[in-house]
Design a protein around this motif. Structure first.
Motif, PDB file in Angstrom:
ATOM      1  N   LYS A 110      63.513 152.723 -11.995  1.00 27.45           N
ATOM      2  CA  LYS A 110      63.500 152.390 -10.568  1.00 27.45           C
ATOM      3  C   LYS A 110      62.396 151.387 -10.230  1.00 27.45           C
ATOM      4  CE  LYS A 110      65.818 156.511  -8.843  1.00 27.45           C
ATOM      5  NZ  LYS A 110      67.050 155.767  -8.551  1.00 27.45           N
ATOM      6  N   PRO A 111      62.408 150.229 -10.872  1.00 29.84           N
ATOM      7  CA  PRO A 111      61.411 149.207 -10.548  1.00 29.84           C
ATOM      8  C   PRO A 111      61.759 148.501  -9.245  1.00 29.84           C
ATOM      9  CG  PRO A 111      62.968 148.305 -12.104  1.00 29.84           C
ATOM     10  CD  PRO A 111      63.372 149.753 -11.886  1.00 29.84           C
ATOM     11  N   SER A 112      60.753 147.873  -8.648  1.00 29.93           N
ATOM     12  CA  SER A 112      60.991 147.045  -7.465  1.00 29.93           C
ATOM     13  C   SER A 112      61.376 145.632  -7.862  1.00 29.93           C
ATOM     14  CB  SER A 112      59.733 147.001  -6.584  1.00 29.93           C
ATOM     15  OG  SER A 112      59.367 148.281  -6.150  1.00 29.93           O
ATOM     16  N   ILE A 113      60.943 145.225  -9.080  1.00 34.38           N
ATOM     17  CA  ILE A 113      61.134 143.843  -9.521  1.00 34.38           C
ATOM     18  C   ILE A 113      61.733 143.827 -10.923  1.00 34.38           C
ATOM     19  CG2 ILE A 113      60.017 141.604  -9.889  1.00 34.38           C
ATOM     20  CD1 ILE A 113      57.799 144.009  -8.296  1.00 34.38           C
ATOM     21  N   LEU A 114      62.765 143.007 -11.109  1.00 32.77           N
ATOM     22  CA  LEU A 114      63.388 142.816 -12.416  1.00 32.77           C
ATOM     23  C   LEU A 114      63.165 141.377 -12.852  1.00 32.77           C
ATOM     24  CD1 LEU A 114      65.275 143.867 -14.693  1.00 32.77           C
ATOM     25  CD2 LEU A 114      67.209 143.095 -13.298  1.00 32.77           C
ATOM     26  N   VAL A 115      62.525 141.195 -14.020  1.00 33.01           N
ATOM     27  CA  VAL A 115      62.273 139.866 -14.578  1.00 33.01           C
ATOM     28  C   VAL A 115      63.261 139.625 -15.715  1.00 33.01           C
ATOM     29  CG1 VAL A 115      60.592 138.358 -15.710  1.00 33.01           C
ATOM     30  CG2 VAL A 115      59.829 140.007 -13.981  1.00 33.01           C
ATOM     31  N   LEU A 116      63.966 138.502 -15.655  1.00 30.66           N
ATOM     32  CA  LEU A 116      64.926 138.126 -16.693  1.00 30.66           C
ATOM     33  C   LEU A 116      64.404 136.873 -17.386  1.00 30.66           C
ATOM     34  CD1 LEU A 116      68.139 138.453 -14.506  1.00 30.66           C
ATOM     35  CD2 LEU A 116      67.238 140.172 -16.074  1.00 30.66           C
ATOM     36  N   ASP A 117      63.989 137.021 -18.635  1.00 30.08           N
ATOM     37  CA  ASP A 117      63.446 135.882 -19.385  1.00 30.08           C
ATOM     38  C   ASP A 117      64.538 135.288 -20.267  1.00 30.08           C
ATOM     39  OD1 ASP A 117      61.892 133.992 -20.578  1.00 30.08           O
ATOM     40  OD2 ASP A 117      60.634 135.377 -21.712  1.00 30.08           O
ATOM     41  N   GLU A 118      65.281 134.319 -19.731  1.00 34.38           N
ATOM     42  CA  GLU A 118      66.415 133.702 -20.435  1.00 34.38           C
ATOM     43  C   GLU A 118      67.385 134.780 -20.931  1.00 34.38           C
ATOM     44  OE1 GLU A 118      66.984 130.648 -20.381  1.00 34.38           O
ATOM     45  OE2 GLU A 118      65.149 129.486 -20.351  1.00 34.38           O
ATOM     46  N   ALA A 119      67.569 135.814 -20.118  1.00 35.02           N
ATOM     47  CA  ALA A 119      68.334 136.986 -20.553  1.00 35.02           C
ATOM     48  C   ALA A 119      69.823 136.720 -20.715  1.00 35.02           C
ATOM     49  CB  ALA A 119      68.119 138.132 -19.565  1.00 35.02           C
ATOM     50  N   LEU A 120      70.334 135.644 -20.128  1.00 32.49           N
ATOM     51  CA  LEU A 120      71.770 135.376 -20.191  1.00 32.49           C
ATOM     52  C   LEU A 120      72.123 134.215 -21.104  1.00 32.49           C
ATOM     53  CD1 LEU A 120      72.673 135.696 -16.388  1.00 32.49           C
ATOM     54  CD2 LEU A 120      72.244 137.498 -18.064  1.00 32.49           C
ATOM     55  N   VAL A 121      71.125 133.621 -21.737  1.00 32.99           N
ATOM     56  CA  VAL A 121      71.336 132.357 -22.440  1.00 32.99           C
ATOM     57  C   VAL A 121      72.272 132.492 -23.647  1.00 32.99           C
ATOM     58  CG1 VAL A 121      69.330 132.572 -23.978  1.00 32.99           C
ATOM     59  CG2 VAL A 121      70.149 130.305 -23.321  1.00 32.99           C
ATOM     60  N   MET A 122      72.306 133.649 -24.315  1.00 32.25           N
ATOM     61  CA  MET A 122      73.104 133.816 -25.523  1.00 32.25           C
ATOM     62  C   MET A 122      74.507 134.349 -25.247  1.00 32.25           C
ATOM     63  SD  MET A 122      70.202 135.343 -28.134  1.00 32.25           S
ATOM     64  CE  MET A 122      71.321 135.325 -29.530  1.00 32.25           C
ATOM     65  N   LEU A 123      74.843 134.548 -23.988  1.00 29.10           N
ATOM     66  CA  LEU A 123      76.124 135.146 -23.649  1.00 29.10           C
ATOM     67  C   LEU A 123      77.223 134.103 -23.517  1.00 29.10           C
ATOM     68  CD1 LEU A 123      75.004 137.721 -20.933  1.00 29.10           C
ATOM     69  CD2 LEU A 123      75.109 138.013 -23.414  1.00 29.10           C
ATOM     70  N   ASP A 124      78.464 134.525 -23.783  1.00 32.44           N
ATOM     71  CA  ASP A 124      79.606 133.651 -23.555  1.00 32.44           C
ATOM     72  C   ASP A 124      79.820 133.528 -22.044  1.00 32.44           C
ATOM     73  OD1 ASP A 124      81.913 135.648 -22.653  1.00 32.44           O
ATOM     74  OD2 ASP A 124      80.800 136.601 -24.288  1.00 32.44           O
ATOM     75  N   PRO A 125      80.543 132.494 -21.592  1.00 36.87           N
ATOM     76  CA  PRO A 125      80.702 132.259 -20.146  1.00 36.87           C
ATOM     77  C   PRO A 125      81.227 133.467 -19.367  1.00 36.87           C
ATOM     78  CG  PRO A 125      81.443 130.348 -21.374  1.00 36.87           C
ATOM     79  CD  PRO A 125      81.146 131.410 -22.393  1.00 36.87           C
TER      80      PRO A 125
END
Length: 275
Positions: free
Chosen positions: A159-174
């Motif tokens: 239950k965080p207030s802030i979610l940090v995504l560090d290039e979290a989607l870069v390896m995914l297909d479209p």
């Protein structure tokens, strides 16, 4: 009235203290509760370094970071991490459990959380990311998009207030990328969670409420997607704006102003344009 949950003030950092050149220099920024902030910039501009500083993985040389009014330092970072979580580019580096639900529950077990509360949080987190039906699966056998969902669920269970995504989607297909972006938009709307995404993907950045452009470790510009892509013509714009500019070159009767994806779709449907 919005509440500020992240405050960065004159933040500077360099990995090699023998050198004078900083990776980040005098960075100042804020993130409000429920806001999506994207951080973009070329390789070496300091984006991932900023993400690591925000979650206390490395310590700044100067300046301050406040997370929910608590100043980040060596003694407070464990308290601060209750409010902020990070998902990296490769989710497999974050997996520990042998099943999806065990992995999501791992951090809660370390907090000695009562079983009933832990079960409720795991169920809720898996439901939020659409992974309840795969709760008994081995995380390592999932698709790339499913793995990232599990990694995000593991953070959401805290239950965080802030979610940090560090290039979290870069390896995914479209397809997986689009699905996860929809998940994130729903999380922002339903849970009022703040999102800070480090990304090279301009289509992802365009979904944010604001965008910060880093260049050589400094803030070059900040604003909405419309403001930024108009002010920075050298930036590759998101697809709808790229399409609009191409149609302008072909002398099509299209609005001479920035368009979001929704605006572009609506205009194409109304105009019945054959490109």
């Amino acid at each position: 009235m919005s509440t500020t949950v992240v405050e960065v003030e004159n933040l500077s950092f360099r990995y090699d203290k023998r050198l004078k050149e900083n990776i980040l220099s005098n960075i100042s920024m804020t993130v409000d509760q429920g806001e999506w902030l994207a951080v973009i910039g070329p390789n070496g501009s300091g984006k991932s370094t900023l993400a690591q500083l925000l979650v206390g993985l490395i310590e700044a040389d100067s300046g301050k970071i406040r997370i929910k009014n608590t100043v980040m330092d060596d003694t407070s970072k464990w308290k601060v991490r209750r409010h902020i979580g990070i998902v990296f580019q490769n989710p497999e580096n974050q997996f520990i459990g042998t099943t999806v639900q065990d992995d999501v529950a791992f951090s809660l077990e370390n907090l000695n959380m009562p079983y009933d509360e832990m079960k409720f949080r795991v169920d809720q987190a898996l439901d939020l990311v659409g992974m309840s039906s795969l709760r008994h699966h081995d995380p390592s056998q999932l698709s790339g998009g499913q793995k990232q969902r599990v990694a995000i669920a593991g953070i959401l269970a805290l239950k965080p207030s802030i979610l940090v995504l560090d290039e979290a989607l870069v390896m995914l297909d479209p397809k997986s990328r689009r699905e996860l972006l929809t998940v994130l938009q729903n999380l922002k709307r339903k849970e009022n969670i703040s999102i800070l995404s480090i990304t090279h993907d301009m289509n992802e950045a365009a979904l944010a409420d604001r965008i910060i452009l880093l260049e050589s470790g400094k803030v070059k510009n900040c604003g909405t997607s419309e403001q930024l892509f108009v002010a920075e013509p050298d930036l590759e714009p998101p697809f709808p704006e790229l399409l609009r500019r191409e149609l302008l070159k072909r002398n099509r009767n299209i609005p001479n102003e920035y368009m979001t994806e929704e605006e572009m779709v609506n205009w194409l449907c109304k105009s019945r344009l054959t490109v």
